[in-house]
Design a protein around this motif. Structure first.
Motif, PDB file in Angstrom:
ATOM      1  N   LYS A 123     -32.383 -21.847 -53.269  1.00 25.82           N
ATOM      2  CA  LYS A 123     -32.783 -23.210 -53.617  1.00 25.82           C
ATOM      3  C   LYS A 123     -33.462 -23.964 -52.467  1.00 25.82           C
ATOM      4  N   SER A 124     -33.043 -23.677 -51.245  1.00 20.83           N
ATOM      5  CA  SER A 124     -33.596 -24.440 -50.115  1.00 20.83           C
ATOM      6  C   SER A 124     -33.676 -23.567 -48.872  1.00 20.83           C
ATOM      7  N   LEU A 125     -34.592 -23.934 -47.988  1.00 20.92           N
ATOM      8  CA  LEU A 125     -34.742 -23.222 -46.722  1.00 20.92           C
ATOM      9  C   LEU A 125     -33.481 -23.347 -45.884  1.00 20.92           C
ATOM     10  N   ASN A 126     -32.872 -24.531 -45.893  1.00 24.14           N
ATOM     11  CA  ASN A 126     -31.677 -24.765 -45.096  1.00 24.14           C
ATOM     12  C   ASN A 126     -30.532 -23.858 -45.540  1.00 24.14           C
ATOM     13  N   GLU A 127     -30.380 -23.696 -46.863  1.00 22.54           N
ATOM     14  CA  GLU A 127     -29.316 -22.831 -47.376  1.00 22.54           C
ATOM     15  C   GLU A 127     -29.547 -21.381 -46.974  1.00 22.54           C
ATOM     16  N   MET A 128     -30.785 -20.931 -47.009  1.00 26.37           N
ATOM     17  CA  MET A 128     -31.104 -19.559 -46.612  1.00 26.37           C
ATOM     18  C   MET A 128     -30.766 -19.336 -45.143  1.00 26.37           C
ATOM     19  N   ILE A 129     -31.143 -20.301 -44.308  1.00 25.01           N
ATOM     20  CA  ILE A 129     -30.888 -20.178 -42.871  1.00 25.01           C
ATOM     21  C   ILE A 129     -29.383 -20.178 -42.600  1.00 25.01           C
ATOM     22  N   GLU A 130     -28.641 -21.051 -43.282  1.00 23.61           N
ATOM     23  CA  GLU A 130     -27.194 -21.119 -43.078  1.00 23.61           C
ATOM     24  C   GLU A 130     -26.506 -19.836 -43.539  1.00 23.61           C
ATOM     25  N   LEU A 131     -27.028 -19.236 -44.606  1.00 28.34           N
ATOM     26  CA  LEU A 131     -26.453 -17.969 -45.072  1.00 28.34           C
ATOM     27  C   LEU A 131     -26.701 -16.872 -44.037  1.00 28.34           C
ATOM     28  N   GLN A 132     -27.906 -16.864 -43.468  1.00 29.35           N
ATOM     29  CA  GLN A 132     -28.229 -15.874 -42.433  1.00 29.35           C
ATOM     30  C   GLN A 132     -27.362 -16.086 -41.194  1.00 29.35           C
ATOM     31  N   GLU A 133     -27.193 -17.345 -40.797  1.00 29.62           N
ATOM     32  CA  GLU A 133     -26.365 -17.645 -39.629  1.00 29.62           C
ATOM     33  C   GLU A 133     -24.900 -17.264 -39.875  1.00 29.62           C
ATOM     34  N   THR A 134     -24.421 -17.504 -41.082  1.00 32.33           N
ATOM     35  CA  THR A 134     -23.041 -17.155 -41.416  1.00 32.33           C
ATOM     36  C   THR A 134     -22.823 -15.648 -41.336  1.00 32.33           C
ATOM     37  N   ALA A 135     -23.796 -14.892 -41.832  1.00 28.69           N
ATOM     38  CA  ALA A 135     -23.691 -13.427 -41.770  1.00 28.69           C
ATOM     39  C   ALA A 135     -23.600 -12.953 -40.328  1.00 28.69           C
ATOM     40  N   MET A 136     -24.446 -13.491 -39.469  1.00 30.54           N
ATOM     41  CA  MET A 136     -24.438 -13.081 -38.070  1.00 30.54           C
ATOM     42  C   MET A 136     -23.137 -13.498 -37.372  1.00 30.54           C
ATOM     43  N   MET A 137     -22.621 -14.672 -37.724  1.00 27.34           N
ATOM     44  CA  MET A 137     -21.371 -15.142 -37.121  1.00 27.34           C
ATOM     45  C   MET A 137     -20.192 -14.262 -37.536  1.00 27.34           C
ATOM     46  N   LEU A 138     -20.184 -13.827 -38.784  1.00 17.51           N
ATOM     47  CA  LEU A 138     -19.102 -12.955 -39.240  1.00 17.51           C
ATOM     48  C   LEU A 138     -19.167 -11.598 -38.552  1.00 17.51           C
ATOM     49  N   GLN A 139     -20.371 -11.098 -38.343  1.00 14.79           N
ATOM     50  CA  GLN A 139     -20.503  -9.857 -37.590  1.00 14.79           C
ATOM     51  C   GLN A 139     -19.966 -10.041 -36.179  1.00 14.79           C
ATOM     52  N   LYS A 140     -20.339 -11.139 -35.539  1.00 18.48           N
ATOM     53  CA  LYS A 140     -19.866 -11.417 -34.182  1.00 18.48           C
ATOM     54  C   LYS A 140     -18.354 -11.628 -34.154  1.00 18.48           C
ATOM     55  N   ALA A 141     -17.809 -12.164 -35.248  1.00 14.59           N
ATOM     56  CA  ALA A 141     -16.364 -12.406 -35.318  1.00 14.59           C
ATOM     57  C   ALA A 141     -15.568 -11.122 -35.491  1.00 14.59           C
ATOM     58  N   GLY A 142     -16.264 -10.020 -35.785  1.00 13.20           N
ATOM     59  CA  GLY A 142     -15.573  -8.732 -35.847  1.00 13.20           C
ATOM     60  C   GLY A 142     -15.557  -8.045 -37.200  1.00 13.20           C
ATOM     61  N   CYS A 143     -16.191  -8.642 -38.223  1.00  9.77           N
ATOM     62  CA  CYS A 143     -16.243  -7.972 -39.520  1.00  9.77           C
ATOM     63  C   CYS A 143     -16.949  -6.628 -39.383  1.00  9.77           C
ATOM     64  N   TRP A 144     -16.409  -5.606 -40.008  1.00  9.42           N
ATOM     65  CA  TRP A 144     -17.039  -4.284 -39.927  1.00  9.42           C
ATOM     66  C   TRP A 144     -17.985  -4.046 -41.107  1.00  9.42           C
ATOM     67  N   SER A 145     -17.963  -4.950 -42.097  1.00  9.65           N
ATOM     68  CA  SER A 145     -18.865  -4.857 -43.241  1.00  9.65           C
ATOM     69  C   SER A 145     -18.928  -6.222 -43.909  1.00  9.65           C
ATOM     70  N   LEU A 146     -19.997  -6.455 -44.685  1.00  8.62           N
ATOM     71  CA  LEU A 146     -20.144  -7.702 -45.429  1.00  8.62           C
ATOM     72  C   LEU A 146     -20.486  -7.410 -46.881  1.00  8.62           C
ATOM     73  N   VAL A 147     -19.851  -8.129 -47.795  1.00 11.02           N
ATOM     74  CA  VAL A 147     -20.245  -8.121 -49.201  1.00 11.02           C
ATOM     75  C   VAL A 147     -21.200  -9.294 -49.423  1.00 11.02           C
ATOM     76  N   LEU A 148     -22.342  -9.012 -50.037  1.00 12.69           N
ATOM     77  CA  LEU A 148     -23.319 -10.049 -50.376  1.00 12.69           C
ATOM     78  C   LEU A 148     -23.359 -10.170 -51.895  1.00 12.69           C
ATOM     79  N   GLU A 149     -22.908 -11.311 -52.415  1.00 13.89           N
ATOM     80  CA  GLU A 149     -22.844 -11.474 -53.878  1.00 13.89           C
ATOM     81  C   GLU A 149     -23.851 -12.515 -54.357  1.00 13.89           C
TER      82      GLU A 149
END
Length: 324
Positions: free
Chosen positions: A195-221
């Motif tokens: 819906k918005s550029l800001n939402e896309m960027i925040e989703l990308q940032e969240t994914a990277m933060m979870l990887q940095k936090a130690g997640c070994w995999s991510l589900v994208l729904e």
């Protein structure tokens, strides 16, 4: 695949050490070798697609194992697909644990990931950590936990909880995009990041933060295909898509959807490989008809016999008994 993000290798290695070691003294003689996080990561590094399917009890777990899926998810979707609740948020923690135990009694190669249902971790970090440890201790077959995580601008709490758990050696799969446990704050079951550029960027940032936090995999729904593909290319951990297109590292589907266990009404992103609901109803109707017509049970096929001499002795004994 992009270059590995600095600092992520130690986090992945930590997760692998926790649940990935082989205990040959206790596993000798088993007919299967359960997948480990290390096995999944090696397959991901080879570029081989990963498969994951949900299961909610001993029977469906056996189906998933026998089909050689890489991973088995005990999802809180069982709330709606198996237990008749209206939402995943209605699922009591105790009922979830009951079903998780049932799944873990099935033996097979799929790596088992367990959801953390709504209400089991939100009250405090202490509660989240305690309940996470309790779920991991339900069975040695539980290899990882999965947490639904909102955008980092709105859900710092779950991000912090993930950090706390991985720092304690508990493997975590993150789940972003459409997160059903947060459906009310999302305004319904809607595609995310479209819906918005800001939402896309925040989703990308969240994914990277979870990887940095130690997640070994991510589900994208329910993430647009292009965005899911981009996120996958930027991460150094596998992504598992559901309604996220073919550009992810693997796919997951709810078993009742892909098998048609509740009829033909399934989400757009589901491919229904059979319709067990129709098959089951057809079979039960056949059984009912044969009972009404006295064609079942068949005297030769479905009944047990007794020696005529023994039957004769029984009848003689009965006839000799005094009548009341």
């Amino acid at each position: 695949m992009s270059m590995v993000v600095p600092g992520i290798k130690p986090l992945i290695s930590q997760a692998l050490r926790v649940r990935g070691r082989s205990c040959y003294s206790v596993q000798a003689g088993r007919e299967f070798k359960a997948n480990t996080i290390h096995d999944i990561h090696e397959k991901y590094c080879r570029g081989a697609p990963l498969s994951m399917c949900t299961a909610y009890d001993y029977i469906t777990a056996n189906w998933v194992h026998d089909s050689n899926c890489d991973m088995l998810l005990v999802g809180d979707s069982l709330s709606m697909t198996s237990l008749g609740y209206e939402s995943t948020t209605d699922l009591p923690f105790e009922e979830f644990k009951y079903h998780l135990r049932s799944v873990c009694r099935a033996r097979g190669p799929a790596l088992i990931v367990a959801d953390m249902p709504y209400g089991s971790f939100e009250a405090s970090l202490e509660q989240g950590i305690s309940n996470s440890i309790e779920v991991m201790k339900l069975s040695s077959r539980v290899t990882s936990l999965k947490f639904e995580v909102g955008l980092h601008t709105k859900d710092q709490y779950t991000l912090n909880l993930v950090r706390e758990l991985t720092s304690r050696g508990i493997p975590v799969v993150g789940h972003i995009g459409l997160t059903p446990q947060k459906v009310h704050s999302l305004g319904g079951y809607k595609v995310q990041g479209n819906k918005s550029l800001n939402e896309m960027i925040e989703l990308q940032e969240t994914a990277m933060m979870l990887q940095k936090a130690g997640c070994w995999s991510l589900v994208l729904e329910c993430v647009p295909h292009k965005l899911a593909q981009y996120l996958t290319s930027q991460l150094s951990i596998p992504t598992i898509g559901i309604g996220a297109g073919s550009g992810t590292s693997g796919q997951v589907l709810v078993i009742s959807d892909l098998l048609g266990m509740q009829g033909s009404n399934v989400p757009k992103f589901v491919k229904q490989y059979t319709n067990l609901h129709e098959e089951a109803v057809r079979a039960i109707k056949g059984y009912n008809a044969e009972v009404q017509e006295k064609n079942f049970p068949n005297q030769d096929l479905h009944t047990f016999k007794i020696k005529e001499s023994l039957w004769k002795n029984f009848m003689e004994e009965i006839e000799d008994q005094p009548r009341h």
